[in-house]
Design a protein around this motif. Sequence first.
Motif, PDB file in Angstrom:
ATOM      1  N   CYS A 102       0.799  -0.877   0.031  1.00 15.07           N
ATOM      2  CA  CYS A 102       0.018   0.066  -0.049  1.00 15.07           C
ATOM      3  C   CYS A 102       0.901   1.481  -0.029  1.00 15.07           C
ATOM      4  CB  CYS A 102      -0.804   0.045   1.155  1.00 15.07           C
ATOM      5  SG  CYS A 102      -2.167   1.335   1.172  1.00 15.07           S
ATOM      6  N   ARG A 116     -11.117  -3.223   4.601  1.00 18.37           N
ATOM      7  CA  ARG A 116     -11.636  -2.032   4.959  1.00 18.37           C
ATOM      8  C   ARG A 116     -10.355  -0.998   4.969  1.00 18.37           C
ATOM      9  NH1 ARG A 116     -13.521  -3.167   9.415  1.00 18.37           N
ATOM     10  NH2 ARG A 116     -12.040  -2.409  10.905  1.00 18.37           N
ATOM     11  N   GLU A 117      -9.382  -1.267   5.542  1.00 21.11           N
ATOM     12  CA  GLU A 117      -8.125  -0.375   5.689  1.00 21.11           C
ATOM     13  C   GLU A 117      -7.456  -0.004   4.274  1.00 21.11           C
ATOM     14  OE1 GLU A 117      -5.915  -1.408   8.903  1.00 21.11           O
ATOM     15  OE2 GLU A 117      -7.672  -1.362  10.461  1.00 21.11           O
ATOM     16  N   GLU A 166     -10.466  -6.542   8.417  1.00 21.07           N
ATOM     17  CA  GLU A 166      -9.848  -5.087   8.747  1.00 21.07           C
ATOM     18  C   GLU A 166      -8.962  -4.550   7.691  1.00 21.07           C
ATOM     19  OE1 GLU A 166     -11.384  -6.967  12.193  1.00 21.07           O
ATOM     20  OE2 GLU A 166      -9.798  -7.942  10.669  1.00 21.07           O
ATOM     21  N   GLY A 220     -10.574  -0.283   1.165  1.00 21.94           N
ATOM     22  CA  GLY A 220     -11.603   0.545   1.481  1.00 21.94           C
ATOM     23  C   GLY A 220     -12.938   0.173   1.359  1.00 21.94           C
TER      24      GLY A 220
END
Length: 272
Positions: free
Chosen positions: A212, A232-233, A229, A236
């Motif tokens: 990332c 999502r992180e 998690e 997104g």
Amino acid sequence: MSATELTVDGVTLTAGARHLVRNVSLHARPGEVIGLVGPNGSGKSSLLRAVYRVLRPDAGQVRIDGTDAWSLPVRRLARTLAAVVQEPTAGFDLTVREVVAMGRTPHKGLLAGDTAEDDRLIESALAAVDAALLADRSFDRLSGGERQRVLIARALAQQPSLLVLDEPTNHLDIRHQLEVLGILRQLPATVLVALHDLNLAAYYCDRLHVLCDGEVIVSGPPAEVLTVELLREVYGVAGEVVIHPRTGAPHITFLPDATDRPVPAATDHSVP
């Protein structure tokens, strides 16, 4: 040829003032399939270019069996490493068989023709990717998926001990995606592969490295890396992660945001 050990040690790549990859390290033991996953622009392709020696690291080192990749003679590197990349491949005024035969070049003398062994390996590579019937077709006239399979066949014909692939399932239908990744699992080679499909990565890769913004943020077996998690992180998105009862691998179901769904038009059920 036995599989190769790959070490990426603190590699940083820059383009002007921008970091493409920052202080990335990974280790692939001989025979492992290592996956790179992450959003678009996360640095996967740039890191692969450093491994197959197109981008020289600004810092850090890529080592193949303990030797700096950039110190290896070109011919030795070509006998060790094959790459399947995303760059456009149009412009080959060659038949499919001639393209696949290019994979044998590192193993032959300058003007040497194909041997019986070369022919066997070329035919085997074409059959492995379901492209035997394309052998006499012009490469330039193939569909995107057909070209991809031919380029993978060329890499297989090269008989590398280290295979680097950037989104090899692009343009492929489901059947050929599964076939190609199944081949990678069976090769007597070490494989470093960038994939977008997290479910395919979870099933076929021994370990994953999630990139990332040019950095590896988590590494490990798919069951440890792929979490709600993380989805999502890093991506997104909302999702569920379960262990598939038949494969034993993590399986992700992506969940659309309920607020994005169109509101159904009101229907008047009253009786006039």
